[in-house]
Motif scaffolding. Structure first.
Motif, PDB file in Angstrom:
ATOM      1  N   VAL A 218       0.883  -1.174   0.000  1.00  0.00           N
ATOM      2  CA  VAL A 218       0.000   0.000   0.000  1.00  0.00           C
ATOM      3  C   VAL A 218       0.918   1.221   0.000  1.00  0.00           C
ATOM      4  O   VAL A 218       1.132   1.870   1.026  1.00  0.00           O
ATOM      5  CB  VAL A 218      -0.945  -0.020   1.224  1.00  0.00           C
ATOM      6  N   THR A 219       1.467   1.517  -1.163  1.00  0.00           N
ATOM      7  CA  THR A 219       2.564   2.472  -1.270  1.00  0.00           C
ATOM      8  C   THR A 219       2.121   3.883  -1.635  1.00  0.00           C
ATOM      9  O   THR A 219       2.915   4.819  -1.586  1.00  0.00           O
ATOM     10  CB  THR A 219       3.575   1.990  -2.323  1.00  0.00           C
ATOM     11  N   SER A 220       0.868   4.034  -2.029  1.00  0.00           N
ATOM     12  CA  SER A 220       0.346   5.348  -2.394  1.00  0.00           C
ATOM     13  C   SER A 220      -1.174   5.289  -2.310  1.00  0.00           C
ATOM     14  O   SER A 220      -1.762   4.214  -2.118  1.00  0.00           O
ATOM     15  CB  SER A 220       0.788   5.745  -3.812  1.00  0.00           C
ATOM     16  N   THR A 221      -1.812   6.419  -2.463  1.00  0.00           N
ATOM     17  CA  THR A 221      -3.272   6.457  -2.371  1.00  0.00           C
ATOM     18  C   THR A 221      -3.910   5.717  -3.537  1.00  0.00           C
ATOM     19  O   THR A 221      -4.899   4.997  -3.357  1.00  0.00           O
ATOM     20  CB  THR A 221      -3.763   7.920  -2.350  1.00  0.00           C
ATOM     21  N   TRP A 222      -3.332   5.881  -4.719  1.00  0.00           N
ATOM     22  CA  TRP A 222      -3.844   5.193  -5.905  1.00  0.00           C
ATOM     23  C   TRP A 222      -2.777   4.244  -6.420  1.00  0.00           C
ATOM     24  O   TRP A 222      -1.668   4.662  -6.750  1.00  0.00           O
ATOM     25  CB  TRP A 222      -4.263   6.207  -6.977  1.00  0.00           C
ATOM     26  N   LEU A 223      -3.106   2.948  -6.449  1.00  0.00           N
ATOM     27  CA  LEU A 223      -2.158   1.904  -6.824  1.00  0.00           C
ATOM     28  C   LEU A 223      -2.398   1.468  -8.268  1.00  0.00           C
ATOM     29  O   LEU A 223      -3.549   1.383  -8.719  1.00  0.00           O
ATOM     30  CB  LEU A 223      -2.309   0.692  -5.903  1.00  0.00           C
ATOM     31  N   GLU A 224      -1.321   1.182  -8.966  1.00  0.00           N
ATOM     32  CA  GLU A 224      -1.458   0.665 -10.329  1.00  0.00           C
ATOM     33  C   GLU A 224      -2.162  -0.687 -10.279  1.00  0.00           C
ATOM     34  O   GLU A 224      -1.855  -1.536  -9.433  1.00  0.00           O
ATOM     35  CB  GLU A 224      -0.090   0.543 -10.978  1.00  0.00           C
ATOM     36  N   ASP A 225      -3.127  -0.858 -11.188  1.00  0.00           N
ATOM     37  CA  ASP A 225      -3.953  -2.071 -11.134  1.00  0.00           C
ATOM     38  C   ASP A 225      -3.481  -3.170 -12.073  1.00  0.00           C
ATOM     39  O   ASP A 225      -4.122  -4.212 -12.206  1.00  0.00           O
ATOM     40  CB  ASP A 225      -5.415  -1.737 -11.431  1.00  0.00           C
ATOM     41  N   GLY A 226      -2.333  -2.945 -12.747  1.00  0.00           N
ATOM     42  CA  GLY A 226      -1.796  -3.965 -13.644  1.00  0.00           C
ATOM     43  C   GLY A 226      -2.288  -3.851 -15.066  1.00  0.00           C
ATOM     44  O   GLY A 226      -1.817  -4.573 -15.950  1.00  0.00           O
ATOM     45  N   THR A 227      -3.226  -2.952 -15.309  1.00  0.00           N
ATOM     46  CA  THR A 227      -3.769  -2.769 -16.663  1.00  0.00           C
ATOM     47  C   THR A 227      -3.517  -1.350 -17.176  1.00  0.00           C
ATOM     48  O   THR A 227      -4.120  -0.937 -18.164  1.00  0.00           O
ATOM     49  CB  THR A 227      -5.286  -3.044 -16.678  1.00  0.00           C
ATOM     50  N   GLY A 228      -2.675  -0.623 -16.466  1.00  0.00           N
ATOM     51  CA  GLY A 228      -2.408   0.754 -16.853  1.00  0.00           C
ATOM     52  C   GLY A 228      -3.289   1.757 -16.142  1.00  0.00           C
ATOM     53  O   GLY A 228      -3.157   2.969 -16.360  1.00  0.00           O
ATOM     54  N   GLY A 229      -4.184   1.265 -15.304  1.00  0.00           N
ATOM     55  CA  GLY A 229      -5.071   2.139 -14.555  1.00  0.00           C
ATOM     56  C   GLY A 229      -4.725   2.149 -13.082  1.00  0.00           C
ATOM     57  O   GLY A 229      -3.694   1.615 -12.647  1.00  0.00           O
ATOM     58  N   TYR A 230      -5.630   2.750 -12.281  1.00  0.00           N
ATOM     59  CA  TYR A 230      -5.390   2.888 -10.849  1.00  0.00           C
ATOM     60  C   TYR A 230      -6.591   2.386 -10.051  1.00  0.00           C
ATOM     61  O   TYR A 230      -7.739   2.510 -10.474  1.00  0.00           O
ATOM     62  CB  TYR A 230      -5.139   4.353 -10.489  1.00  0.00           C
ATOM     63  N   VAL A 231      -6.278   1.837  -8.877  1.00  0.00           N
ATOM     64  CA  VAL A 231      -7.288   1.384  -7.930  1.00  0.00           C
ATOM     65  C   VAL A 231      -7.021   2.060  -6.589  1.00  0.00           C
ATOM     66  O   VAL A 231      -5.861   2.276  -6.216  1.00  0.00           O
ATOM     67  CB  VAL A 231      -7.271  -0.157  -7.792  1.00  0.00           C
ATOM     68  N   TYR A 232      -8.087   2.414  -5.867  1.00  0.00           N
ATOM     69  CA  TYR A 232      -7.918   3.059  -4.570  1.00  0.00           C
ATOM     70  C   TYR A 232      -7.299   2.063  -3.594  1.00  0.00           C
ATOM     71  O   TYR A 232      -7.682   0.884  -3.546  1.00  0.00           O
ATOM     72  CB  TYR A 232      -9.268   3.551  -4.048  1.00  0.00           C
ATOM     73  N   LYS A 233      -6.351   2.531  -2.792  1.00  0.00           N
ATOM     74  CA  LYS A 233      -5.576   1.644  -1.929  1.00  0.00           C
ATOM     75  C   LYS A 233      -6.440   0.820  -0.986  1.00  0.00           C
ATOM     76  O   LYS A 233      -6.142  -0.349  -0.706  1.00  0.00           O
ATOM     77  CB  LYS A 233      -4.548   2.443  -1.131  1.00  0.00           C
TER      78      LYS A 233
END
Length: 485
Positions: A218-233
């Protein structure tokens, strides 16, 4: 509706203040003896406070002596209660101080053009530009209206050194602070009877997260989701693993089982009285106070040791939000004294300014002995810097190594936070999403508490995630993927 009304009031206020500033710009307020009046609004300061009056009198004298600047401070009395709310009431009334300390609710004021852009002032400053921390510079780039030159305000775990020396798990924890080694360390504290539980926190898991978030990914508020997008931590797989670990600590009696209802003062007493083996506190002065109190209760051998953040996927105490300063000093754009106001802020970053703001009053908070500044007990028990706390302190008279500004644990805690600094990728939630966001955060807090205390199985995490997205998470996540770079 209330927000619309307030914005309307601000618009009217801006026009009124702009007209007033035009009238007064050539003729700022001056006392009978020729001093420029600088009005300042600062939390906990006021004309009814003897300590405040004494400080600003001393600052006036220092400005005159070292900068030949004749000013008289007019300290605004802010009504008791919620500071941000009371300050806004003052500003709504049309009374706009030259210097304003904000602790929230500044963005509406800045949006109306009532706060000065500090960027050109800092660029041309003599001292301030050289004492900024990295996070200060980034925050000013994003929001150039507030200045707060202080170390990152993070939390770090500490333990009594004499306890640390009695545990066989200490060496492993300090050399390799994995999640597993932390758990073993907590367990040995309890098994050896040094404390009733391994760690205590107050009210929620925010303090635990400073230790463990980055280890679980949990390194930031928005984490990379593996598809080039972001998911909320808080709806990520990494969060699920972390909550499962916290539940394990709770079930094993290693996390204070009363943490949800524990107040901060009770939490601290539990540590001083050895109910808790580890406590988490704000780096710097707070850790200093914990250290002083712990030694007073348990003896000098109980001096605190700062523990490292847990290591795993990553390490470090927490990612730091750099969207803006959450608090700090601003200069009114309507002030006829903008240049003088900034000159005062710059002076406080000079050796002469630091002598007052960091050290206090000679003969009371420090003495000069053998060409060195020696701090007194009164300094440690009552003095605090109202303005800046640079990482490197420059004084005309050197500080004695026997009396540092911070105790070794206090300084170690600040160094550890600065050394592990990394910027977060959070962003300011737009006003139209605030009510949704608050509801989503409350949903998470309730679910996290139920998971940790065993009321709900970690297997229900996916159901929580689905509910979170339905409560507004879809819209916020879409916004994040459009906003986060």
């Amino acid at each position: 509706m209330l927000g619309v009304i307030l914005l309307g009031l601000f618009a009217v206020l801006l026009v009124a203040c702009s007209d007033k500033a035009e009238e007064e710009a050539i003729e700022p307020e001056v006392t009978e003896d020729g001093k420029t009046v600088i009005t300042i609004a600062y939390k906990d300061d006021g004309p009814s406070s003897e300590a405040s009056v004494k400080y600003y009198d001393a600052l006036e004298a220092a400005l005159k002596e070292h900068r030949d600047l004749d000013v008289e401070f007019n300290i605004v009395e802010i009504a008791q209660g919620d500071y941000a709310e009371k300050l806004n009431l003052l500003l709504y009334s049309g009374e706009i101080p030259d210097l304003i300390y904000f602790q929230g609710s500044d963005e509406q004021i800045a949006a109306q053009g009532l706060l000065e852009d500090l960027t050109p002032y800092i660029k041309d400053s003599e001292y301030l530009k050289d004492i900024l921390y990295e996070h200060n510079a980034t925050r000013l780039d994003n929001y150039p209206y507030l200045l707060w030159v202080k170390p990152i305000n993070h939390k770090v775990p500490v333990v009594r050194t004499d306890f640390l020396e009695q545990l066989t798990t200490s060496e492993s924890l300090l050399a390799d602070p994995t999640v597993e080694n932390y758990q073993a360390f907590f367990k040995e504290l309890v098994d050896k009877g040094l404390s009733e539980y391994g760690i205590t926190v107050a009210g929620d898991i925010a303090e635990l997260d400073f230790i463990f978030n980055r280890a679980f990914g949990v390194t930031s508020t928005w984490l990379e989701d593996g598809t080039g997008g972001y998911v909320y931590k808080k709806v990520s797989d990494a969060e699920k693993e972390k909550l499962a670990f916290y539940a394990e600590l709770y079930a094993g009696g290693l996390l204070d089982n009363q943490y949800l209802t524990k107040q901060w003062d009770v939490k601290e007493d539990d540590f001083y009285n050895n109910k808790a083996g580890v406590i988490v506190g704000t780096n710097g002065k707070v850790i200093d106070l914990y250290n002083t109190r712990t030694k007073a209760v348990n003896g000098d051998s109980a001096e605190l040791t700062v523990l490292p953040s847990a290591a795993g996927v990553s390490s470090g105490y927490a990612a730091t939000s750099v969207t803006k300063e959450p608090r700090g000093l601003a200069i009114s754009s309507q002030s006829p004294n903008k240049g003088i106001a900034f000159e005062i802020l710059d002076f406080l970053a000079s050796p002469e300014g630091m002598e007052l703001d960091l050290l206090g009053y000679e003969g009371e908070h420090y003495k000069i002995e053998n060409g060195e500044v020696v701090l007194t007990d009164k300094f440690y028990s009552e003095w605090f810097s109202r303005f800046w706390e640079p990482q490197t302190v420059t004084l005309d008279t050197p500080l004695s190594s026997e009396t540092p500004l911070l105790s070794p644990p206090g300084q170690a805690s600040t160094d550890a936070v600065v050394d592990t600094y990394v910027a977060d990728n959070d962003f300011t939630i737009p006003e139209e999403y605030i009510s949704q966001w608050d509801a989503m955060e409350n949903l998470y807090k309730e679910f996290a508490a139920d998971i940790i205390t065993g009321k709900v199985s970690i297997d229900e995490f996916d159901a929580f995630v689905e509910e979170w997205y339905g409560a507004g998470g879809e819209d916020i996540t879409k916004l994040a993927n459009e906003t986060v770079k």
